[in-house]
Design a protein around this motif. Structure first.
Motif, PDB file in Angstrom:
ATOM      1  N   UNK A   1       0.849  -1.196   0.000  1.00 51.76           N
ATOM      2  CA  UNK A   1       0.000   0.000   0.000  1.00 51.76           C
ATOM      3  C   UNK A   1       0.883   1.244   0.000  1.00 51.76           C
ATOM      4  N   UNK A   2       0.543   2.202  -0.839  1.00 49.46           N
ATOM      5  CA  UNK A   2       1.263   3.472  -0.907  1.00 49.46           C
ATOM      6  C   UNK A   2       0.334   4.594  -0.474  1.00 49.46           C
ATOM      7  N   UNK A   3       0.794   5.415   0.465  1.00 45.01           N
ATOM      8  CA  UNK A   3      -0.051   6.470   1.007  1.00 45.01           C
ATOM      9  C   UNK A   3       0.001   7.746   0.186  1.00 45.01           C
ATOM     10  N   UNK A   4       1.009   7.889  -0.670  1.00 47.75           N
ATOM     11  CA  UNK A   4       1.174   9.117  -1.436  1.00 47.75           C
ATOM     12  C   UNK A   4       1.001   8.832  -2.925  1.00 47.75           C
ATOM     13  N   UNK A   5       0.627   9.844  -3.701  1.00 48.76           N
ATOM     14  CA  UNK A   5       0.328   9.642  -5.129  1.00 48.76           C
ATOM     15  C   UNK A   5       1.578   9.576  -6.003  1.00 48.76           C
ATOM     16  N   UNK A   6       2.282   8.454  -5.923  1.00 51.59           N
ATOM     17  CA  UNK A   6       3.446   8.242  -6.771  1.00 51.59           C
ATOM     18  C   UNK A   6       3.009   7.856  -8.179  1.00 51.59           C
ATOM     19  N   UNK A   7       3.806   8.241  -9.157  1.00 52.66           N
ATOM     20  CA  UNK A   7       3.592   7.720 -10.502  1.00 52.66           C
ATOM     21  C   UNK A   7       4.186   6.332 -10.596  1.00 52.66           C
ATOM     22  N   UNK A   8       3.807   5.609 -11.634  1.00 46.48           N
ATOM     23  CA  UNK A   8       4.289   4.247 -11.833  1.00 46.48           C
ATOM     24  C   UNK A   8       5.812   4.214 -11.928  1.00 46.48           C
TER      25      UNK A   8
END
Length: 278
Positions: free
Chosen positions: A84-91
């Motif tokens: 799970x990633x909490x921040x809006x990272x790009x692919x």
């Protein structure tokens, strides 16, 4: 060689693993199978040093307890069941995370190549959170591939440790991911994969470890371990190997399927890296 001896793990006073021995060789896919709660993921987490355990885990005869984090990161990459990633990272940002743990940090071409390898060319600038579960799983696989992009590095095998790598994928992408694992092993890398699908296991694995109730029931070559008696004992139900069901039943087996369309470049892995980029 990746080896575990007499591994015992307890959670809240209850033993999840009971004196488990395990061995995986480079150049092979070693699958860990067994029913839910049998200790498959716990064993994998012990192999990676993520859970406290009694017993020893060694990589090429070196106890991993005495190895530094960067040394382990340079030798093996771990794909968990979920991330799970909490921040809006790009692919592409997610895939680049693998470079910081491995030895390919100076090679800017690796993240894009890893995305292409998992069939996600053109996804680099998309937000990770906007992808489907299966697409996110393949992005995470691209991340770990970027970490150990060259299966053999400075004469030593590198490892992919995969926890249910095909759990949320359709059959075509299951074949793609297992094909990636097979190609990684073919050129000298080692793969350990927790698996639920026994048909895919039989299709791709060289060695199989069967677990039940926190113990190792059997481990060895696929043909010797995947037997009626061993699987029936482990899973607690009658299972028959290589016997088709009655003609009144409809069934689909993945070993009869082949990829019929191009879902990503399948360039072979390079077994030797001459420039570490460090």
């Amino acid at each position: 060689m990746l080896q575990a001896k007499n591994i015992t793990v307890s959670f809240g006073g209850k033993k999840a693993l009971r004196g488990v021995d395990f061995t995986a060789q480079p150049g092979q896919i070693t699958a860990i199978v067994g029913p839910n709660g049998s200790g498959k993921t716990t064993l994998l987490r012990a192999l990676t040093g993520e859970v406290e355990h009694n017993g020893t885990v060694s990589l090429d005869s070196h106890d991993i307890a005495g190895m530094k984090g960067w040394e382990l990161a340079a030798r093996r990459a771990v794909l968990p069941q979920a991330a799970a990633l909490a921040f809006p990272f790009t692919v592409i940002e997610v895939v680049r995370m693998g470079l910081f743990g491995g030895t390919s940090g100076g090679d800017a071409t690796v993240p894009s190549a890893a995305l292409a390898r998992v069939g996600l060319s053109g996804y680099a600038d998309r937000l990770y959170q906007e992808l489907s579960g299966g697409e996110q799983q393949r992005v995470q696989l691209a991340r770990v591939l970027a970490q150990v992009w060259h299966p053999v590095w400075q004469g030593a095998a590198r490892w992919l440790l995969l926890d249910e790598p095909v759990a949320s994928l359709d059959i075509a992408h299951q074949l793609l991911v297992m094909g990636i694992a097979r190609d990684f092993a073919k050129v000298g890398g080692g793969v350990v994969a927790v698996m639920h699908d026994l048909n895919l296991t039989a299709m791709f694995a060289d060695t199989v470890a069967v677990m039940a109730a926190g113990q190792m029931v059997a481990q060895g070559p696929m043909a010797q371990v995947m037997t009626d008696d061993t699987l029936s004992h482990a899973y607690g139900c009658g299972l028959r190997v290589s016997v088709a069901p009655p003609m009144t039943s409809t069934f689909v087996l993945p070993h009869t399927a082949q990829l019929t369309h191009d879902i990503g470049p399948l360039a072979p892995f390079s077994a030797v890296r001459t420039n570490t980029g460090c």
